[in-house]
Structures are given as structure tokens and as C-alpha cells.
Design a protein around this motif. Sequence first.
Motif, PDB file in Angstrom:
ATOM      1  N   MET A 177       0.843  -1.174   0.000  1.00  0.00           N
ATOM      2  CA  MET A 177       0.000   0.000   0.000  1.00  0.00           C
ATOM      3  C   MET A 177       0.887   1.235   0.000  1.00  0.00           C
ATOM      4  SD  MET A 177      -2.222   1.287   3.311  1.00  0.00           S
ATOM      5  CE  MET A 177      -3.401   0.013   3.168  1.00  0.00           C
ATOM      6  N   LYS A 178       0.549   2.226  -0.808  1.00  0.00           N
ATOM      7  CA  LYS A 178       1.305   3.471  -0.814  1.00  0.00           C
ATOM      8  C   LYS A 178       0.826   4.355   0.328  1.00  0.00           C
ATOM      9  CE  LYS A 178       2.703   3.918  -5.561  1.00  0.00           C
ATOM     10  NZ  LYS A 178       2.711   4.737  -6.743  1.00  0.00           N
ATOM     11  N   HIS A 179       1.769   5.017   0.987  1.00  0.00           N
ATOM     12  CA  HIS A 179       1.470   5.930   2.086  1.00  0.00           C
ATOM     13  C   HIS A 179       1.964   7.317   1.714  1.00  0.00           C
ATOM     14  CE1 HIS A 179       0.498   2.911   5.258  1.00  0.00           C
ATOM     15  NE2 HIS A 179       1.191   2.121   4.449  1.00  0.00           N
ATOM     16  N   ASN A 180       1.426   8.325   2.367  1.00  0.00           N
ATOM     17  CA  ASN A 180       1.892   9.687   2.143  1.00  0.00           C
ATOM     18  C   ASN A 180       3.178   9.964   2.900  1.00  0.00           C
ATOM     19  OD1 ASN A 180      -0.250  10.334   0.464  1.00  0.00           O
ATOM     20  ND2 ASN A 180      -1.538  11.001   2.161  1.00  0.00           N
ATOM     21  N   ASN A 181       3.398   9.256   3.992  1.00  0.00           N
ATOM     22  CA  ASN A 181       4.578   9.459   4.816  1.00  0.00           C
ATOM     23  C   ASN A 181       5.440   8.210   4.817  1.00  0.00           C
ATOM     24  OD1 ASN A 181       3.616  11.999   5.689  1.00  0.00           O
ATOM     25  ND2 ASN A 181       2.336  10.997   7.205  1.00  0.00           N
ATOM     26  N   PHE A 230       7.357   5.143   6.614  1.00  0.00           N
ATOM     27  CA  PHE A 230       6.981   4.326   7.749  1.00  0.00           C
ATOM     28  C   PHE A 230       7.958   3.168   7.864  1.00  0.00           C
ATOM     29  CE2 PHE A 230       4.844   2.723   4.061  1.00  0.00           C
ATOM     30  CZ  PHE A 230       4.964   1.347   4.158  1.00  0.00           C
ATOM     31  N   LEU A 231       7.912   2.500   9.002  1.00  0.00           N
ATOM     32  CA  LEU A 231       8.699   1.291   9.236  1.00  0.00           C
ATOM     33  C   LEU A 231       7.782   0.094   9.047  1.00  0.00           C
ATOM     34  CD1 LEU A 231      10.530   2.311  12.517  1.00  0.00           C
ATOM     35  CD2 LEU A 231      11.496   2.245  10.220  1.00  0.00           C
ATOM     36  N   LEU A 232       8.339  -0.988   8.570  1.00  0.00           N
ATOM     37  CA  LEU A 232       7.584  -2.227   8.415  1.00  0.00           C
ATOM     38  C   LEU A 232       8.147  -3.258   9.384  1.00  0.00           C
ATOM     39  CD1 LEU A 232       5.307  -3.431   6.642  1.00  0.00           C
ATOM     40  CD2 LEU A 232       7.119  -4.414   5.234  1.00  0.00           C
ATOM     41  N   PHE A 233       7.303  -3.771  10.258  1.00  0.00           N
ATOM     42  CA  PHE A 233       7.674  -4.816  11.199  1.00  0.00           C
ATOM     43  C   PHE A 233       7.353  -6.157  10.544  1.00  0.00           C
ATOM     44  CE2 PHE A 233       7.487  -1.266  13.937  1.00  0.00           C
ATOM     45  CZ  PHE A 233       8.154  -1.578  15.106  1.00  0.00           C
ATOM     46  N   ILE A 234       8.361  -7.005  10.376  1.00  0.00           N
ATOM     47  CA  ILE A 234       8.170  -8.359   9.877  1.00  0.00           C
ATOM     48  C   ILE A 234       8.226  -9.276  11.096  1.00  0.00           C
ATOM     49  CG2 ILE A 234       9.017 -10.178   8.353  1.00  0.00           C
ATOM     50  CD1 ILE A 234       8.271  -7.694   6.784  1.00  0.00           C
ATOM     51  N   ILE A 235       7.192 -10.072  11.292  1.00  0.00           N
ATOM     52  CA  ILE A 235       7.059 -10.868  12.508  1.00  0.00           C
ATOM     53  C   ILE A 235       6.996 -12.351  12.144  1.00  0.00           C
ATOM     54  CG2 ILE A 235       5.622 -11.275  14.547  1.00  0.00           C
ATOM     55  CD1 ILE A 235       4.509  -8.320  13.805  1.00  0.00           C
ATOM     56  N   ASP A 236       7.874 -13.140  12.751  1.00  0.00           N
ATOM     57  CA  ASP A 236       7.894 -14.588  12.561  1.00  0.00           C
ATOM     58  C   ASP A 236       7.325 -15.213  13.831  1.00  0.00           C
ATOM     59  OD1 ASP A 236       8.509 -17.305  12.392  1.00  0.00           O
ATOM     60  OD2 ASP A 236      10.374 -16.933  11.286  1.00  0.00           O
ATOM     61  N   ASP A 237       6.054 -15.642  13.758  1.00  0.00           N
ATOM     62  CA  ASP A 237       5.383 -16.189  14.934  1.00  0.00           C
ATOM     63  C   ASP A 237       5.917 -17.554  15.336  1.00  0.00           C
ATOM     64  OD1 ASP A 237       3.552 -14.057  15.520  1.00  0.00           O
ATOM     65  OD2 ASP A 237       2.443 -14.605  13.727  1.00  0.00           O
ATOM     66  N   PHE A 254      11.250 -10.777  15.369  1.00  0.00           N
ATOM     67  CA  PHE A 254      10.766  -9.725  14.482  1.00  0.00           C
ATOM     68  C   PHE A 254      11.951  -8.915  13.995  1.00  0.00           C
ATOM     69  CE2 PHE A 254      10.981  -7.466  18.477  1.00  0.00           C
ATOM     70  CZ  PHE A 254      11.274  -6.145  18.148  1.00  0.00           C
ATOM     71  N   SER A 255      11.782  -8.305  12.826  1.00  0.00           N
ATOM     72  CA  SER A 255      12.790  -7.384  12.302  1.00  0.00           C
ATOM     73  C   SER A 255      12.069  -6.147  11.801  1.00  0.00           C
ATOM     74  CB  SER A 255      13.635  -8.026  11.199  1.00  0.00           C
ATOM     75  OG  SER A 255      12.839  -8.404  10.114  1.00  0.00           O
ATOM     76  N   ILE A 256      12.825  -5.071  11.646  1.00  0.00           N
ATOM     77  CA  ILE A 256      12.248  -3.805  11.216  1.00  0.00           C
ATOM     78  C   ILE A 256      12.916  -3.399   9.911  1.00  0.00           C
ATOM     79  CG2 ILE A 256      11.879  -1.387  11.793  1.00  0.00           C
ATOM     80  CD1 ILE A 256      12.039  -2.210  14.742  1.00  0.00           C
ATOM     81  N   ILE A 257      12.105  -3.084   8.920  1.00  0.00           N
ATOM     82  CA  ILE A 257      12.575  -2.675   7.602  1.00  0.00           C
ATOM     83  C   ILE A 257      12.117  -1.236   7.370  1.00  0.00           C
ATOM     84  CG2 ILE A 257      12.581  -3.263   5.149  1.00  0.00           C
ATOM     85  CD1 ILE A 257      13.368  -5.612   6.989  1.00  0.00           C
ATOM     86  N   GLY A 258      12.960  -0.429   6.746  1.00  0.00           N
ATOM     87  CA  GLY A 258      12.530   0.918   6.400  1.00  0.00           C
ATOM     88  C   GLY A 258      13.499   1.968   6.880  1.00  0.00           C
ATOM     89  N   PRO A 259      13.131   3.224   6.772  1.00  0.00           N
ATOM     90  CA  PRO A 259      11.819   3.722   6.368  1.00  0.00           C
ATOM     91  C   PRO A 259      11.545   3.504   4.877  1.00  0.00           C
ATOM     92  CG  PRO A 259      13.322   5.556   6.738  1.00  0.00           C
ATOM     93  CD  PRO A 259      14.051   4.307   7.130  1.00  0.00           C
ATOM     94  N   MET A 260      10.258   3.420   4.562  1.00  0.00           N
ATOM     95  CA  MET A 260       9.810   3.233   3.189  1.00  0.00           C
ATOM     96  C   MET A 260       8.485   3.947   2.986  1.00  0.00           C
ATOM     97  SD  MET A 260       8.373  -0.701   3.237  1.00  0.00           S
ATOM     98  CE  MET A 260       9.816  -1.423   3.951  1.00  0.00           C
ATOM     99  N   ALA A 261       8.096   4.097   1.736  1.00  0.00           N
ATOM    100  CA  ALA A 261       6.830   4.747   1.413  1.00  0.00           C
ATOM    101  C   ALA A 261       5.868   3.795   0.719  1.00  0.00           C
ATOM    102  CB  ALA A 261       7.073   5.967   0.529  1.00  0.00           C
ATOM    103  N   ASP A 262       6.341   2.628   0.309  1.00  0.00           N
ATOM    104  CA  ASP A 262       5.515   1.687  -0.430  1.00  0.00           C
ATOM    105  C   ASP A 262       5.897   0.276  -0.007  1.00  0.00           C
ATOM    106  OD1 ASP A 262       4.066   0.223  -2.255  1.00  0.00           O
ATOM    107  OD2 ASP A 262       4.882   1.211  -4.030  1.00  0.00           O
ATOM    108  N   GLN A 266      21.124   4.448  -0.540  1.00  0.00           N
ATOM    109  CA  GLN A 266      19.942   3.594  -0.449  1.00  0.00           C
ATOM    110  C   GLN A 266      19.231   3.647  -1.786  1.00  0.00           C
ATOM    111  OE1 GLN A 266      17.394   4.410   2.932  1.00  0.00           O
ATOM    112  NE2 GLN A 266      19.096   5.358   4.026  1.00  0.00           N
ATOM    113  N   ASP A 267      18.298   2.738  -2.009  1.00  0.00           N
ATOM    114  CA  ASP A 267      17.521   2.777  -3.238  1.00  0.00           C
ATOM    115  C   ASP A 267      16.709   4.067  -3.306  1.00  0.00           C
ATOM    116  OD1 ASP A 267      18.528   0.303  -3.824  1.00  0.00           O
ATOM    117  OD2 ASP A 267      16.656  -0.786  -3.495  1.00  0.00           O
ATOM    118  N   TYR A 268      16.512   4.577  -4.513  1.00  0.00           N
ATOM    119  CA  TYR A 268      15.767   5.806  -4.756  1.00  0.00           C
ATOM    120  C   TYR A 268      14.350   5.673  -4.187  1.00  0.00           C
ATOM    121  CZ  TYR A 268      13.570   9.523  -7.539  1.00  0.00           C
ATOM    122  OH  TYR A 268      12.893  10.637  -7.951  1.00  0.00           O
ATOM    123  N   PRO A 269      13.953   6.542  -3.247  1.00  0.00           N
ATOM    124  CA  PRO A 269      12.648   6.416  -2.601  1.00  0.00           C
ATOM    125  C   PRO A 269      11.514   7.149  -3.308  1.00  0.00           C
ATOM    126  CG  PRO A 269      13.902   8.112  -1.514  1.00  0.00           C
ATOM    127  CD  PRO A 269      14.790   7.553  -2.604  1.00  0.00           C
TER     128      PRO A 269
END
Length: 158
Positions: A1-5, A7-14, A19-27, A123-126
Motif C-alpha cells: 500500500m502506498k502511504h503519504n509518509n 513508515f517502518l515495516l515490522f516483519i514478525i515470525d510467529d 521480528f525485524s524492522i525494515i525501512g523507512p519506506m513509502a511503499d 539507499q535505493d531511490y525512494p
Amino acid sequence: MKHNNNFLLFIIDDDKKLFSIIGPMADDRYWTHKIHELIQSGRNVRCMSSENYDSINIEASKFSQISGYTYSKENIVEEPESHSLSFEGYLPVYASRANRKRVIKLICRGKCRSATRWGEMNQDYPGQDILKKTEFGVYQAQCLKCGYLAQDSYNWYR
């Protein structure tokens, strides 16, 4: 999902309680697609986002206390391949070996003396909107002609 701001993405392995944190990212479309594929293959993983990314360490600590899961600095999930922001145009010889996901044009204040040159970001072009809104020094780019390190992302473009 595209966001205006950003954000961080939490990846969770139950299964592994990690868990790990990816970002910041916009998409996060590529990440959520990857998570969906893993769920379909039988892995017990999920993801969620947080727009408060002032301090990744604080976010990780809060989540760890709430969930009881352990923070992993390594990605729990292999990073999905994204080609959406790869530069497809012509690059001059001096920039031809650069990572096309990271190239931008910048005003070089090094030996090039204010000439517009191709640079490669750390970093990759955001996306243009994010570059213009980001504070000084968050992103860096090196001039591919003379090696000057720029930190003023508000005037970079493609």
C-alpha cells in the motif's frame, strides 16, 4: 500500500518468536506480496507498519516489551526484488556501472564545480516527494564523476 509518509515495516515470525524492522519506506507492496507468498507456503509470518520512525531502537524496544518477541537485526524474510524505481534511461559512460535503483542527478560541489552530474545514493531511490521532504543528511549520494559526497537531497532529481 502506498502511504503519504515514510513508515517502518515490522516483519514478525510467529514460529520463531522473532521480528525485524525494515525501512523507512513509502511503499510496502513488494513486501506484503512476499509475506503473502510465504503464508501460502506454510510459514507463520506477518507484517505491520508504524509511522513513528524517529528511533528504530525505541520502536524495537517497545514492540519487544509488548509482544515478548526478540528483535533480529537480520531480515527474517528475504528482501523482495523491486524494479519499480529503477532508472531505465541513458547513463553516460562514467555512470554506466552504477546501481540503477540508486542513481540520481545532483549538483556536484566537488571537483566538478557545480555541474549537474549523476550520483549514486546510499539507499535505493525512494521517490521524488520523499527526497524533497527528507532532512539534510538522511540520504547521501556520491558523485560518480569526482567522488564528492552530497547530503542535500532536496535538490536531487531524475
